[in-house]
Design a protein around this motif. Structure first.
Motif, PDB file in Angstrom:
ATOM      1  N   ASN A  44       0.788  -1.233   0.000  1.00  0.00           N
ATOM      2  CA  ASN A  44       0.000   0.000   0.000  1.00  0.00           C
ATOM      3  C   ASN A  44       0.822   1.285   0.000  1.00  0.00           C
ATOM      4  O   ASN A  44       0.258   2.363  -0.137  1.00  0.00           O
ATOM      5  N   CYS A  45       2.147   1.239   0.126  1.00  0.00           N
ATOM      6  CA  CYS A  45       2.900   2.500   0.094  1.00  0.00           C
ATOM      7  C   CYS A  45       3.363   2.841  -1.319  1.00  0.00           C
ATOM      8  O   CYS A  45       3.610   4.006  -1.614  1.00  0.00           O
ATOM      9  N   ARG A  46       3.517   1.831  -2.166  1.00  0.00           N
ATOM     10  CA  ARG A  46       3.881   1.985  -3.586  1.00  0.00           C
ATOM     11  C   ARG A  46       5.277   2.563  -3.796  1.00  0.00           C
ATOM     12  O   ARG A  46       5.610   3.000  -4.892  1.00  0.00           O
ATOM     13  N   MET A  47       6.094   2.549  -2.769  1.00  0.00           N
ATOM     14  CA  MET A  47       7.434   3.113  -2.914  1.00  0.00           C
ATOM     15  C   MET A  47       8.379   2.147  -3.630  1.00  0.00           C
ATOM     16  O   MET A  47       9.404   2.557  -4.175  1.00  0.00           O
ATOM     17  N   CYS A  48       8.042   0.867  -3.648  1.00  0.00           N
ATOM     18  CA  CYS A  48       8.947  -0.143  -4.190  1.00  0.00           C
ATOM     19  C   CYS A  48       8.655  -0.435  -5.662  1.00  0.00           C
ATOM     20  O   CYS A  48       8.924  -1.536  -6.144  1.00  0.00           O
ATOM     21  N   LEU A  49       8.124   0.536  -6.377  1.00  0.00           N
ATOM     22  CA  LEU A  49       7.753   0.318  -7.778  1.00  0.00           C
ATOM     23  C   LEU A  49       8.982  -0.008  -8.634  1.00  0.00           C
ATOM     24  O   LEU A  49      10.053   0.575  -8.457  1.00  0.00           O
ATOM     25  N   VAL A  50       8.794  -0.963  -9.536  1.00  0.00           N
ATOM     26  CA  VAL A  50       9.822  -1.319 -10.514  1.00  0.00           C
ATOM     27  C   VAL A  50       9.157  -1.454 -11.879  1.00  0.00           C
ATOM     28  O   VAL A  50       7.931  -1.573 -11.986  1.00  0.00           O
ATOM     29  N   GLU A  51       9.970  -1.440 -12.908  1.00  0.00           N
ATOM     30  CA  GLU A  51       9.446  -1.591 -14.263  1.00  0.00           C
ATOM     31  C   GLU A  51       9.647  -3.039 -14.720  1.00  0.00           C
ATOM     32  O   GLU A  51      10.751  -3.582 -14.614  1.00  0.00           O
ATOM     33  N   VAL A  52       8.588  -3.661 -15.203  1.00  0.00           N
ATOM     34  CA  VAL A  52       8.634  -5.038 -15.677  1.00  0.00           C
ATOM     35  C   VAL A  52       8.304  -5.047 -17.162  1.00  0.00           C
ATOM     36  O   VAL A  52       7.314  -4.441 -17.593  1.00  0.00           O
ATOM     37  N   GLU A  53       9.138  -5.734 -17.911  1.00  0.00           N
ATOM     38  CA  GLU A  53       8.929  -5.793 -19.368  1.00  0.00           C
ATOM     39  C   GLU A  53       7.558  -6.370 -19.702  1.00  0.00           C
ATOM     40  O   GLU A  53       7.098  -7.328 -19.067  1.00  0.00           O
ATOM     41  N   LYS A  54       6.879  -5.764 -20.658  1.00  0.00           N
ATOM     42  CA  LYS A  54       5.571  -6.191 -21.160  1.00  0.00           C
ATOM     43  C   LYS A  54       4.436  -5.890 -20.181  1.00  0.00           C
ATOM     44  O   LYS A  54       3.380  -6.518 -20.233  1.00  0.00           O
ATOM     45  N   THR A  55       4.665  -4.987 -19.229  1.00  0.00           N
ATOM     46  CA  THR A  55       3.570  -4.513 -18.372  1.00  0.00           C
ATOM     47  C   THR A  55       3.382  -3.030 -18.637  1.00  0.00           C
ATOM     48  O   THR A  55       4.356  -2.301 -18.880  1.00  0.00           O
TER      49      THR A  55
END
Length: 685
Positions: A44-55
């Protein structure tokens, strides 16, 4: 096992591993607030966002399981911009409290704002203010700082088992608090401060006392119970300012009890800092060491060994007990005991008085029988470990003793010890569960063994363990839960009556009859001092408690934060304290006092340094050779059969907050008694 790429590095992980955990395996730092290794994942904090290929958009890595062929990027411009936006949102309502916040210098929000924060605020609206919640004398709240990570809610619900915290309202009206205005009455509530990533929950007794960079940090262990929790003692000068947990997965994980954390303010109150001698007028008067030793020597001179006795207290370290035992042998006294509670159980076999499965072994048990113990009060971290095992599913717990809330479901079998006979003979329904269990376990409390029939209870517990396959290669489910730090080390070195010697109850009775001329109390305060008659009492300890009040000579010793000393925890794990501060005034380390006294008495002990003493200990008892090691105890016959009494089994602890001289001297622990125990007692009346 899925294979994936993270920042062009290929790795293979176990099924169910999250992307965040995979990043940690590679040493890639991913910021987070809500995620915690020991708690469930809310994302729920969304601080750990990463980019995933094909998303199509960044993903929360803490809640994203690793998949075969997944390609993850943690350092792209998209990820950096997303994290900066999240940080800006978190800081919209956060107050500019850093200069006066107790979390300053140790704050996750501060640290991550350096990397992802904006250099100015773009919101002109007024910041939201939230009323502080009253959680009791231990945890201070400044709820305006709360970022709604819900770590505290999950800790209270999952680890502590006291689900009193929750979220109220929605969107910008969301608040964290108690369902009903009341204090958080958990023995683990201080850990809420540790899990909070901001300054919303802080240490109330420590508030505005010091900054982290002012403190000297010493890694040591706690001795206020028999768990041996790994801790860090923070001092400023000679004053202990606070105590924090250290990670040890096999003992305390990363938690400590409230008594461990908050009783440290008792270390600076009611301290003994100079020797005392009781004068002819009956009053204690300050003296020097030579005068104190001379007064003892006058009493010992010409006294037969049978008239001398020694009792070791609950906080005594192994070196001091070893030195005192050797001194008593030199004086030809067989009257020594390390069991203040007068327990009469068989100590000839180590398996009969230790936690044989080890604390971490609780997580393998599927059926558990608790006999005369309340682990929530006696060893709150062991109770949390049992709850952790129950949360995983498949654990059945039976209780013989007091019926109380242990934070997990139990099957109450009664308080009569005769239930043990029913289980042994297969006449109780719980016997069937033990019979069909894969890893059955029995935990016998210290209170069950500190009875006149303790030896017989120990015998029946052993027979149950043998009957229901609790003892076999690779598994020993017979456990004794000790409650005091000195007990296992004392039993390991044989600090028990020698041939023809008297145990604690007999020593006290003989003292009242005038048969004991001199009684040496090594930090022993839990015995009935009123029954000692005219016996000459020597008290060696660090607090002015019951023993010092009765003593004829007082020898000031060191507390556990003021010496490097060895202790055995309830599972038989050898651990060491380390000196974080020096003892006050003329107080000395306990083994040094005994060594100096032995010379005055004409029986000088054969060592002059701590290293020499430990070498002698290892020569006499090899168990004291390896730190942080649990030596498996061989299984042999111990205890003997006899008639059980019908008196109900009870826990050895009724007041969790005041069990020893340090916690009794602590103002914070006294506040806890007023806040948590007195209302319950008054309601019961």
């Amino acid at each position: 096992m899925p294979k994936l790429k993270i920042n062009d590095i290929e790795l293979e992980v176990a099924p169910g591993t999250s992307v965040l955990q995979a990043c940690e395996q590679l040493g890639i730092e991913v910021p987070r607030f809500c995620y915690h290794d020991k708690l469930s994942v809310p994302a729920n904090c969304r601080m750990c966002l990463v980019e995933v290929e094909k998303t199509p958009k960044p993903q929360a890595s803490c809640a994203l399981p690793c998949g075969e062929g997944m390609v993850v990027k943690t350092n792209t411009p998209v990820v950096l911009r997303a994290r900066k936006n999240v940080m800006e949102m978190l800081l919209i309502n956060h107050p500019l409290d850093c200069p006066i916040c107790d979390q300053g210098g140790e704050c996750d929000l501060q640290d991550q704002a350096v990397a992802y924060g904006f250099d100015r605020g773009r919101y002109a609206e007024a910041k939201r203010a939230v009323k502080d919640k009253e959680l009791g004398p231990l945890v201070k709240t400044v709820m305006t700082r709360c970022i709604h990570c819900t770590r505290c809610v999950r800790f209270a619900d999952e680890i502590a088992g006291t689900p009193v915290l929750g979220g109220f309202g929605r969107s910008e009206h969301l608040e964290i608090g108690t369902y009903i205005e009341k204090a958080v009455s958990s023995e683990l509530s201080g850990n809420l401060v540790d899990v909070c990533p901001v300054g919303a929950l802080t240490n109330k007794p420590y508030a505005f006392e010091a900054r982290p960079w002012e403190l000297s940090k010493t890694e040591t262990i706690d001795v206020l119970d028999a768990i041996g929790s790994n801790i860090r003692v923070d001092t400023r000068g000679q004053e202990v300012m606070r105590i924090l947990p250290r990670l040890h997965e096999d003992v305390n994980e990363e938690w400590i009890s409230d008594k461990t954390r908050y009783a440290c303010d008792g270390l600076k109150r009611q301290r003994l800092d100079t020797p005392y001698i009781r004068g002819v007028d009956g009053k204690l008067k300050p003296a020097n060491w030579g005068e104190a030793f001379a007064a003892i020597a006058r009493q010992v001179k010409g006294m037969p060994g049978e008239s001398i006795a020694a009792i070791a207290g609950d906080l005594a370290d192994a070196e001091a007990m070893f030195a005192l035992k050797q001194l008593m042998q030199q004086l030809k006294s067989p009257n020594i005991d390390c069991r203040q509670d007068g327990a009469q159980y068989d100590s000839s076999q180590r398996a009969g008085y230790t936690f044989n499965s080890k604390i971490s072994g609780i997580e393998q048990a599927d059926v558990m029988l608790l006999v005369g113990t309340n682990p929530r009060l006696e060893a709150s971290l062991i109770n949390a470990r049992i709850r952790k095992r129950w949360l995983r599913g498949g654990l059945k717990v039976g209780v013989i003793g007091e019926q109380t809330d242990l934070t997990y479901p139990t099957k109450y079998l009664g308080a009569n010890p005769l239930v043990l006979d029913e289980i042994l003979q297969g006449r109780n329904a719980f016997a069937e569960l033990l019979k069909n269990a894969k890893n059955p376990m029995i935990i016998v409390g210290a209170g069950a063994l500190a009875r006149k029939d303790g030896l017989f209870i120990q015998y029946r517990a052993r027979k149950i363990a043998e009957t229901y396959n609790m003892v076999r290669d690779g598994w020993n489910g017979f456990n004794v839960l000790q409650t005091v730090a000195s007990r296992v080390a004392g039993l390991d070195m044989g600090f028990v009556p020698a041939q023809g010697g008297k145990a604690t109850h007999d020593i006290i009775a003989a003292a009242g009859q005038g048969k004991i001329g001199l009684l040496y109390l090594l930090g022993a305060d839990e015995i009935d001092m009123s029954k000692l008659g005219n016996t000459f009492v020597v008290y060696q300890g660090h607090h002015g408690d019951a023993g010092a009040s009765r003593a004829d000579v007082i020898l000031p010793g060191s507390a556990y934060t003021e010496k490097s000393a060895l202790y055995m925890n309830t599972e038989g794990r050898l651990q060491s304290t380390r000196r974080a501060a020096f003892p006050p005034g003329q107080a000395k380390e306990d083994w040094q006092i005994i060594r100096a006294l032995s010379e005055v008495l004409g029986h000088a002990l054969p060592y002059d340094t701590l290293a020499q003493l430990r070498q002698k200990m290892v020569q006499a008892h090899a168990l004291f050779a390896r730190l942080d090691h649990v030596e498996p105890a061989p299984w042999n016959n111990f205890a003997r059969d006899g008639v059980l009494e019908s008196a109900p089994l009870r826990s050895s602890i009724a007041n969790f907050y005041q069990t020893d001289v340090i916690s009794r001297a602590s103002p914070t622990m006294a506040q806890c008694v007023d806040a948590f125990l007195k209302p319950v007692a008054e309601a019961a009346e």
